[in-house]
Write an enzyme that holds these catalytic residues in place. Structure first.
Site, PDB file in Angstrom:
ATOM      1  N   LYS A 187       0.649  -1.082   0.038  1.00  0.00           N
ATOM      2  CA  LYS A 187       0.100  -0.138   0.106  1.00  0.00           C
ATOM      3  C   LYS A 187       0.881   1.254  -0.060  1.00  0.00           C
ATOM      4  O   LYS A 187       0.548   2.032  -0.697  1.00  0.00           O
ATOM      5  CB  LYS A 187      -1.011   0.066   1.290  1.00  0.00           C
ATOM      6  CG  LYS A 187      -1.520   1.338   1.557  1.00  0.00           C
ATOM      7  CD  LYS A 187      -2.749   1.463   1.027  1.00  0.00           C
ATOM      8  CE  LYS A 187      -3.270   2.999   1.122  1.00  0.00           C
ATOM      9  NZ  LYS A 187      -4.296   3.538   0.346  1.00  0.00           N
ATOM     10  N   CYS A 210      -3.594  10.530   1.548  1.00  0.00           N
ATOM     11  CA  CYS A 210      -2.592   9.303   1.385  1.00  0.00           C
ATOM     12  C   CYS A 210      -1.250   9.616   0.571  1.00  0.00           C
ATOM     13  O   CYS A 210      -0.355   9.198   1.302  1.00  0.00           O
ATOM     14  CB  CYS A 210      -3.486   8.421   0.426  1.00  0.00           C
ATOM     15  SG  CYS A 210      -5.159   7.916   1.204  1.00  0.00           S
TER      16      CYS A 210
END
Ligand SMILES: NC(=O)c1ccc[n+]([C@@H]2O[C@H](COP(=O)([O-])OP(=O)(O)OC[C@H]3O[C@@H](n4cnc5c(N)ncnc54)[C@H](O)[C@@H]3O)[C@@H](O)[C@H]2O)c1
Length: 421
Positions: free
Chosen positions: A218, A272
Site C-alpha cells: 500500500k 494518502c
C-alpha cells in the site's frame, strides 16, 4: 494446513472497528453479502446516525446500500465491540512529528477487541500502516490475552492479517467490490482465513502474501505516485529557470513509447499520497533517500508557487489576486492537506491589505482556516478573474476549463496546472 483441516467453519459474524470513509462502506458491503455485522465507533453521534440509516459523510450511491443493510438488520452500529468470528480494524493512522505512525488509535482498538476474542478469531488491520504494524497489533492483543497464541497449530490460535484498502473516495460503490485485494497474514492460515472473509464481498483478485509485504504494498503504491509527481514538479521548476514551457516539454517527452510523465502542480495533497511515503521513510531512514527527497520536493512546491505569485503581484502592483481552486485535486470538495488551500492561506497572511478572491465551485463556504482572514472572499471564477490583475490557477476543476481563454487577456497568470497551455 487449510481452513477445512483446522475446522474454522464459515464466518457468520464480523465486527468492524472504526466506521469512517473506509470502515463503514466495508461493514455495509459485508452485511450486504448476508453476514451479520456490528460496526463500532467511538463517535456516538456517528453511531446514532448510522443506526437511522443516515450517512455520516457524503459518498455517491452509498446511502441506498446503508439504508438497506440497516433496515434488514444485517448491520448494526454500536459504541461497544461485540464477539465475532472476524474483526476488521479501520481506525485512523496519522503520523507523529517525527513521521512515525501514531499507534494510539490501533492500540485503543486492539485493547477493546481483546476481551471478546475467542480462540480461532481473525483480526484484520485495514488501516494504512508502516511495515511491522500488524505484528505490533498482534503483540498488543496477546499482551491483553496471554491465553491466546499466534501459533496456527495452537488450539487457542489467534489469526491476524493485514489487508490494505485502496478505494478512491467518490468511487467506493464501484471499487469496494471490484478492486483486487492484497492480503498478508502473520502465517498462511491467517492469510487464508482473511481471504475467506474478503471473498464474501470482493470480486477482485485476492493477492496473497505476508503481513509486512502487504503493509509495504500500500505504501509503495502511494510512494510511486509521489515520486513521479515530484519528478514532474522538479521539471516545472527547472523549465522555469531555462525559459521552457514545461507542458510542451512533457507532451513531447511523452511521445516516447515508454515515457509517461505525470503533470506538475502546486504540490501534493490529500491524506494518502502526501502522508504514506513518510511511513516508508520512518521505517528505513538511511535507505529511503529518493522517497524522502520526493516528499521534500512536493512539500516545497507551494513555497515556489508563492514566490511566483509574489513576482506577478509586484510586477502588476496588484491589490487583488484571483485564486482558482482550493481543493487538493480537481473536481472534488476535499480540502485535506491541500497545497492550494495552504497557498491561499499564505497569501492572506502575507498581504492583509490585498483582496484574495477565491473561486472554488465545489464548496458553498470557505473553510475556517480562511474565514479567519478578512481579506479572503469566496466568489465565482469570472468575478475573481475580472477583478484581479493576477490570476493564480491552483486546481484545474472542469468548470474552469470551460472559461474562454480571452478572459485572461492582459492578466498576469501563474498557472500551476497548465490549464491554458
Ligand atoms: N479515506 C481513504 O480514502 C482511505 C483510503 C485507503 C486507506 N485509508 C486508511 O484507512 C484508515 C481509516 O481511514 P478513514 O478515511 O476511514 O478514517 P476516518 O477518520 O474517516 O474514520 C475513522 C473512524 O474511526 C473512529 N475511531 C477512532 N478510534 C476508534 C476506536 N478506538 N474505536 C472505534 N472507532 C474509532 C473515528 O471516530 C472515525 O469515525 C486510515 O489508516 C487511512 O489511512 C483511507
Amino acid at each position: 494446513m487449510s481452513i477445512e483441516e483446522k475446522q474454522l467453519g464459515p464466518i457468520n459474524k464480523v465486527c468492524v472497528v472504526g466506521l469512517g470513509y473506509i470502515g463503514l462502506p466495508t461493514a455495509a458491503f459485508i452485511a450486504d453479502s448476508g453476514i451479520s455485522v456490528v460496526g463500532v465507533d467511538i463517535n456516538e453521534r456517528h453511531v446514532e446516525k448510522i443506526n437511522n440509516g443516515e450517512m455520516p459523510f457524503f459518498e455517491p450511491g452509498f446511502e441506498a446500500l446503508l439504508k438497506s443493510v440497516v433496515a434488514d438488520g444485517h448491520l448494526k452500529a454500536d459504541t461497544e465491540v461485540a464477539e465475532a468470528d472476524a474483526f476488521i480494524v479501520a481506525v485512523p493512522t496519522p503520523f507523529n512529528d517525527d513521521y512515525s505512525v501514531n499507534m494510539s488509535y490501533i492500540e485503543a482498538a486492539a485493547k477493546n477487541i481483546a476481551p471478546v476474542l475467542r480462540p480461532g478469531a481473525l483480526v484484520v488491520l485495514e488501516s494504512t500502516s508502516p511495515p511491522g504494524t500488524t505484528e505490533k497489533m498482534a503483540e498488543i492483543l496477546l499482551a491483553e490475552r496471554p491465553d491466546l497464541s499466534t501459533d496456527p497449530e495452537s488450539a487457542n490460535r489467534l489469526l491476524v492479517a493485514h489487508c490494505p484498502e485502496r478505494v478512491l473516495p467518490g468511487k467506493i460503490m464501484e471499487e469496494m467490490a471490484a478492486n483486487d485485494r492484497v492480503i498478508g497474514g502473520l502465517n498462511p492460515l491467517s492469510t487464508d482465513r482473511a481471504k475467506q472473509l474478503y471473498s464474501s464481498f470482493c470480486n477482485g483478485e485476492m493477492l496473497l502474501t505476508n503481513a509486512t509485504t502487504a503493509e509495504m504494498a500500500k505504501l509503495t503504491e502511494n510512494s510511486f505516485r509521489d515520486v513521479n509527481i515530484a519528478f514532474a514538479n522538479e521539471l516545472s521548476i527547472i523549465s522555469d529557470k531555462l525559459g521552457i514551457d514545461v507542458w510542451e516539454l512533457i507532451e513531447l517527452a511523452n511521445h516516447h513509447p515508454r515515457v509517461n510523465i505525470l503533470n506538475p502542480g502546486p504540490g501534493v495533497g490529500g491524506h494518502c499520497i502526501a502522508v504514506d511515503p513518510w511511513f516508508i521513510v520512518s521505517s528505513a531512514q538511511e535507505e529511503a533517500k529518493l522517497i524522502r527527497t520526493a516528499r521534500e520536493v512536493n512539500d516545497g512546491k507551494p513555497a515556489y508557487v508563492i514566490a511566483k505569485i509574489t513576482e506577478a503581484v509586484e510586477a502588476e502592483g496588484a491589490d487583488s489576486i484571483a485564486a482558482l481552486g482550493i481543493a487538493f485535486k480537481p473536481d472534488i470538495d476535499d480540502l485535506r492537506e491541500s497545497p492550494a488551500l495552504s497557498i491561499v492561506q499564505q497569501m492572506a497572511e502575507k498581504w492583509p491589505e490585498k483582496n484574495i478572491l477565491v473561486a472554488e465551485p465545489n464548496v458553498n463556504e470557505l473553510p475556517e482556516s480562511l474565514t479567519a482572514y478578512q481579506n479572503v472572499q469566496l466568489v465565482d471564477a469570472s468575478h475573481a478573474i475580472s477583478s484581479s490583475p493576477v490570476v493564480a490557477v491552483l486546481v484545474d476543476h472542469t468548470p474552469f476549463k470551460s472559461l474562454e481563454k480571452s478572459v485572461l487577456e492582459g492578466k498576469n497568470v501563474v498557472d500551476t496546472r497548465g490549464m491554458w497551455s
